[in-house]
Motif scaffolding. Structure first.
Motif, PDB file in Angstrom:
ATOM      1  N   PHE A   1      -0.638   1.236  -0.996  1.00 25.37           N
ATOM      2  CA  PHE A   1      -0.862   2.635  -0.581  1.00 25.37           C
ATOM      3  C   PHE A   1      -0.093   2.940   0.712  1.00 25.37           C
ATOM      4  CE2 PHE A   1      -4.873   1.752  -2.983  1.00 25.37           C
ATOM      5  CZ  PHE A   1      -4.599   2.612  -4.040  1.00 25.37           C
TER       6      PHE A   1
ATOM      7  N   ARG B   1      -5.555  10.742  -4.456  1.00 25.10           N
ATOM      8  CA  ARG B   1      -4.417   9.956  -4.942  1.00 25.10           C
ATOM      9  C   ARG B   1      -4.358  10.124  -6.454  1.00 25.10           C
ATOM     10  NH1 ARG B   1      -7.225   3.873  -4.627  1.00 25.10           N
ATOM     11  NH2 ARG B   1      -9.112   4.613  -5.613  1.00 25.10           N
TER      12      ARG B   1
ATOM     13  N   ASN C   1      -1.062   1.444  -9.012  1.00 28.55           N
ATOM     14  CA  ASN C   1      -2.450   1.000  -8.850  1.00 28.55           C
ATOM     15  C   ASN C   1      -3.319   1.709  -9.880  1.00 28.55           C
ATOM     16  OD1 ASN C   1      -4.332  -0.452  -6.763  1.00 28.55           O
ATOM     17  ND2 ASN C   1      -5.345   1.480  -7.235  1.00 28.55           N
ATOM     18  N   GLU C   2      -3.935   0.943 -10.738  1.00 30.21           N
ATOM     19  CA  GLU C   2      -4.889   1.474 -11.726  1.00 30.21           C
ATOM     20  C   GLU C   2      -4.380   2.734 -12.426  1.00 30.21           C
ATOM     21  OE1 GLU C   2      -8.617   1.901  -9.633  1.00 30.21           O
ATOM     22  OE2 GLU C   2      -9.136  -0.184  -9.970  1.00 30.21           O
TER      23      GLU C   2
ATOM     24  N   ASN D   1      -2.866  -3.800 -11.858  1.00 30.08           N
ATOM     25  CA  ASN D   1      -4.329  -3.973 -11.822  1.00 30.08           C
ATOM     26  C   ASN D   1      -5.015  -2.998 -12.766  1.00 30.08           C
ATOM     27  OD1 ASN D   1      -3.505  -1.921 -10.063  1.00 30.08           O
ATOM     28  ND2 ASN D   1      -5.261  -2.174  -8.715  1.00 30.08           N
TER      29      ASN D   1
ATOM     30  N   ASP E   1      -9.570  -5.183 -11.833  1.00 33.86           N
ATOM     31  CA  ASP E   1     -10.408  -4.907 -10.668  1.00 33.86           C
ATOM     32  C   ASP E   1     -11.867  -4.963 -11.094  1.00 33.86           C
ATOM     33  OD1 ASP E   1      -8.000  -4.589  -9.457  1.00 33.86           O
ATOM     34  OD2 ASP E   1      -8.054  -2.405  -9.411  1.00 33.86           O
TER      35      ASP E   1
ATOM     36  N   TYR F   1     -15.616  -4.525 -10.265  1.00 30.38           N
ATOM     37  CA  TYR F   1     -16.682  -3.969  -9.426  1.00 30.38           C
ATOM     38  C   TYR F   1     -17.990  -3.990 -10.199  1.00 30.38           C
ATOM     39  CZ  TYR F   1     -12.968  -2.675  -6.325  1.00 30.38           C
ATOM     40  OH  TYR F   1     -11.902  -2.744  -5.475  1.00 30.38           O
TER      41      TYR F   1
ATOM     42  N   GLU G   1      -8.836  -7.159  -7.476  1.00 22.56           N
ATOM     43  CA  GLU G   1      -9.852  -6.596  -6.581  1.00 22.56           C
ATOM     44  C   GLU G   1     -11.219  -7.084  -7.061  1.00 22.56           C
ATOM     45  OE1 GLU G   1      -9.479  -2.321  -6.372  1.00 22.56           O
ATOM     46  OE2 GLU G   1      -7.312  -2.416  -6.080  1.00 22.56           O
TER      47      GLU G   1
ATOM     48  N   TRP H   1     -18.162   5.682  -1.634  1.00 23.80           N
ATOM     49  CA  TRP H   1     -17.241   6.611  -1.000  1.00 23.80           C
ATOM     50  C   TRP H   1     -18.066   7.570  -0.154  1.00 23.80           C
ATOM     51  CZ3 TRP H   1     -12.990   8.249  -5.132  1.00 23.80           C
ATOM     52  CH2 TRP H   1     -12.246   7.115  -5.465  1.00 23.80           C
TER      53      TRP H   1
ATOM     54  N   PHE I   1     -11.637  -7.114  -2.627  1.00 27.03           N
ATOM     55  CA  PHE I   1     -11.342  -5.779  -2.116  1.00 27.03           C
ATOM     56  C   PHE I   1     -12.457  -5.417  -1.145  1.00 27.03           C
ATOM     57  CE2 PHE I   1     -11.353  -1.282  -1.703  1.00 27.03           C
ATOM     58  CZ  PHE I   1     -10.019  -0.964  -1.674  1.00 27.03           C
TER      59      PHE I   1
ATOM     60  N   GLU J   1     -12.598   6.157   1.626  1.00 24.87           N
ATOM     61  CA  GLU J   1     -13.320   4.917   1.325  1.00 24.87           C
ATOM     62  C   GLU J   1     -13.984   4.276   2.545  1.00 24.87           C
ATOM     63  OE1 GLU J   1     -10.970   2.349  -1.154  1.00 24.87           O
ATOM     64  OE2 GLU J   1     -10.898   3.847  -2.730  1.00 24.87           O
TER      65      GLU J   1
ATOM     66  N   TRP K   1     -16.629   1.968   1.560  1.00 16.76           N
ATOM     67  CA  TRP K   1     -16.373   0.922   0.554  1.00 16.76           C
ATOM     68  C   TRP K   1     -16.218  -0.386   1.320  1.00 16.76           C
ATOM     69  CZ3 TRP K   1     -16.297   2.519  -4.603  1.00 16.76           C
ATOM     70  CH2 TRP K   1     -16.279   1.449  -5.504  1.00 16.76           C
TER      71      TRP K   1
HETATM   72  C1  GAL Z   1     -10.269   0.527  -6.983  1.00 16.24           C
HETATM   73  C2  GAL Z   1      -8.932   0.872  -6.381  1.00 16.24           C
HETATM   74  C3  GAL Z   1      -8.911   0.551  -4.905  1.00 16.24           C
HETATM   75  C4  GAL Z   1     -10.116   1.103  -4.242  1.00 16.24           C
HETATM   76  C5  GAL Z   1     -11.344   0.571  -4.895  1.00 16.24           C
HETATM   77  C6  GAL Z   1     -12.625   1.052  -4.255  1.00 16.24           C
HETATM   78  O1  GAL Z   1     -10.478   1.145  -8.199  1.00 16.24           O
HETATM   79  O2  GAL Z   1      -7.891   0.172  -7.005  1.00 16.24           O
HETATM   80  O3  GAL Z   1      -7.750   1.099  -4.329  1.00 16.24           O
HETATM   81  O4  GAL Z   1     -10.068   2.480  -4.315  1.00 16.24           O
HETATM   82  O5  GAL Z   1     -11.337   0.959  -6.242  1.00 16.24           O
HETATM   83  O6  GAL Z   1     -12.840   2.393  -4.444  1.00 16.24           O
END
Ligand code: GAL
Length: 662
Positions: free
Chosen positions: A38, A104, A142-143, A239, A263, A265, A300, A308, A338, A348, A351
């Motif tokens: 970024f 973004r 990214n994604e 990713n 990624d 989460y 990540e 957020w 991440f 973020e 985050w």
């Molecule tokens: C992911 C993204 C990261 C960051 C993360 C937490 O999806 O690739 O850049 O935004 O989520 O929100």
């Protein structure tokens, strides 16, 4: 080498801090960071003015601690000076509204000016870093996601259609534009499927989703080709976002990458429930591994509460370690958390990363460092070892896209339907591969093909080969409804697999919530009554045997589940959907039929997953519960983390795990 590290944003912090970051990372056992995905405004602060010296210094600071670097191309988040050039650099959303600057992923994936600027920044980066010995690879953008519906994309769509179809007449034919008199007499009349109250023409809409998916792939390829011109040594990845993400055909995307990253989460602001379904991340990991039939990186891995604007639930002690090992158990050959340090500004802000806003190591850093220490012991043994699964669940992005156009029943979700089956295998500790309709099925004992709505002749031949050679195959409702143009087939359902399944769908019932049904299983060794819901295919066996019948309504007594012998194999058709108990019961039956048994039986909430290094089984026993549990072993094994022998059983504290060799 097993890579272990974090996503790092040195541009967010004063340079005087970088040394301390690198030192703390090295102390935690890190050997990799991802950076710059970024950082476009920092690498090209003004149009055509490039600055990489800051990034050179960051890389140097990390390299001094033996930490390698993956560089992200920065195209997911363009600088304001670029987006101010033309309004149509911004994508148009499905509701027809053009995006504006502020977040973004707001760019149009097909915009020629965006492509020019992409080519330039990626070329400059590649020229500068391609031969840098501390930069080992690249992440493209990214994604990927966020479909665009602008005029540029509409024109691109027309070109895409002209390549796919011989003529406009053919387009009219395959989309069935006779309906409502939508017969196009010039290519330019074809619209993009903006959001409406009801479904657009299903053929047009499916093709648009395919076109968008191809657009992302082409844009990714544009960047890959530039980097490849400069280097053969550094890897190239992207990713991805696990099983749940449904805007791109990930098989196509993955084809151009050296390996897949994703990624992971587990608990985010959108779900303020403390309870986690541990099968979700497992399903995602198995899907990601299946894209290239290869181990993956987790680019990540969650390392703190993910929020957020809402502050999300923080991981409980032990959870970061547990989640990390779950990724590893399902095929990760690298883990990056991440993010390294929680950012004090921006969307973020909440985050949370390994370090809190103030940058002093705390509980999460200690836990991550502990994993780092453990990976130094077992990383080498694990790296490159393979997951082996006797069961496959087949999924299709064409089917996903088609269900997005027509969800079929308000309570039906294709991804949830697949997950229901997956979860039942997960609870039985049976490893599963997630495969595509094109994948070779040889070697599996059992293949499930849930709701394969868009079904092609090639897929059917693939499935027939599997059954011919003795496999057990399972179909579920909405199989074979559509051809690849998203037309409903001109035959009785399940269409192309009617013979294979040995049943015909006499009629189907999309169930309202207040008219759910039940099924009664009636095989000799298989009795049981279960509530069923959402959908009922009322089956008429031709060659199949009835296994369960509906319990009520006008189709009470009609077949709901059947089994058919076909060549050397068997084909099951499950005509309805149930609850967790239903899937658990069905999966037990399937395991019995295919002679499969779990290696270990564990208490509820305790997962067993395995990787194989040649003949060595590496067993991961993961306690996803907040309770202490004891797991009994069939024979003595070695705890690979402590090198101690274990005779009969392993006690596991809440969220604890062990890695055993046998
Ligand atoms: C992911 C993204 C990261 C960051 C993360 C937490 O999806 O690739 O850049 O935004 O989520 O929100």
């Amino acid at each position: 080498m097993f890579y272990f590290g974090a996503d790092y944003y040195p541009e967010h912090w004063p340079e005087t801090r970088w040394f301390e970051d690198a030192r703390l990372m090295a102390e935690a056992g890190f050997n990799i960071v991802r950076m710059a995905e970024f950082a476009w405004s920092f690498m090209e602060p003004e149009d055509g003015k490039f600055e990489f010296a800051w990034l050179d210094r960051a890389i140097e600071t990390l390299a001094a601690q033996d930490i390698h670097v993956v560089l992200g191309t920065p195209t997911a988040s363009p600088p304001p000076w670029l987006m101010a050039k033309q309004e149509d650099l911004f994508l148009v959303r499905e509701d027809g509204v053009r995006a504006t600057y502020g977040l973004r992923r707001e760019y149009c994936i097909n915009n020629p000016l965006y492509h020019q600027h992409t080519e330039r920044i990626v070329t400059k980066m590649a020229e500068h870093f391609a031969n840098h010995s501390d930069v080992i690879g690249w992440q493209i953008d990214n994604e990927f996601g966020n479909r665009c519906y602008c005029e540029i994309c509409r024109k691109g769509f027309l070109g895409w259609l002209q390549k796919r179809y011989q003529s406009l007449e053919e387009v009219n034919d395959v989309w069935g534009t006779a309906f409502w008199s939508h017969i196009y007499t010039d290519w330019s009349q074809i619209p993009v499927p903006l959001k409406r109250e009801v479904a657009h023409n299903p053929g047009l809409h499916l093709d648009y989703k395919r076109f968008m998916s191809d657009s992302f792939r082409q844009y990714q390829k544009l960047q890959i080709d530039i980097i490849r011109q400069q280097t053969e040594e550094q890897f190239i990845t992207h990713n991805l976002m696990g099983f749940g993400f449904d805007q791109l055909n990930y098989y196509d995307n993955a084809e151009d990458l050296d390996f897949v990253s994703w990624d992971n989460y587990k608990r985010m602001q959108w779900d303020m429930n403390a309870a986690i379904d541990p099968s979700s991340a497992a399903l995602s990991a198995d899907t990601m591994r299946g894209l290239k039939k290869k181990n993956f990186w987790v680019m990540e891995q969650q390392s703190g509460g993910g929020g957020w604007d809402i502050v999300a639930i923080p991981p409980k002690p032990g959870e970061l370690r547990l989640w990390t090992y779950q990724s590893v158990a399902h095929g990760a050959d690298a883990i990056l958390y991440f993010r390294w340090r929680t950012c004090r500004t921006g969307t973020e802000q909440y985050w949370h990363g390994v370090l809190d806003h103030y940058g002093i190591p705390g509980r999460r850093y200690e836990e991550v460092s502990h994993v780092g220490m453990e990976l130094q012991i077992i990383g080498k043994a694990i790296h490159g070892s393979q997951v082996r699964a006797p069961v496959a669940i087949m999924q299709s992005y064409d089917t996903r896209f088609a269900f997005q156009v027509q969800p079929t029943n308000p309570r039906f979700g294709y991804e949830a339907h697949i997950h229901d089956f997956y979860r039942a295998f997960f609870h039985h500790n049976i490893p599963v591969d997630i495969v595509s309709e094109k994948d070779e099925l040889e070697g599996y004992k059992l293949v499930l093909v849930p709701a394969m709505y868009v079904l092609t002749e090639e897929t059917v031949s693939n499935l027939e080969r599997f059954v011919d050679s003795g496999g057990l195959l399972v179909f579920t409702p909405r199989t074979g409804v559509k051809d690849e143009t998203n037309k409903v087939v001109n035959m009785k359902l399940p269409g192309l697999v009617t013979k294979l399944a040995g049943v015909e769908v006499e009629e189907y019932v999309s169930m309202p919530e207040d008219e759910d049904n039940q099924v009664n299983f009636e095989l000799l060794n298989l009795k049981g009554m279960f509530p069923v819901s959402v959908w009922a295919d009322v089956l008429k066996p031709t060659t199949a045997q009835i296994v369960a019948r509906y319990g009520s309504d006008y189709y009470a007594g009609c077949a709901a589940v059947t089994i058919n012998e076909f060549e050397s194999g068997e084909v099951i058709y499950i005509g309805t959907m149930g609850d967790e108990a239903f899937y658990g019961y069905v999966v037990e039956w399937l395991l019995e039929l295919s002679g499969l048994e779990p290696f270990l039986y564990t208490p509820g909430g305790v997962e067993v997953a395995e990787r194989w290094q040649g003949d060595q089984r590496i067993l991961f026993i993961l306690n996803h519960t907040a309770e202490e549990v004891v797991v009994h072993l069939p024979f003595g094994m070695t705890n690979l983390l402590t090198n101690e022998g274990i005779e009969e059983s392993v006690p596991l504290a809440p969220f604890d795990l062990c890695v055993l060799g046998a």
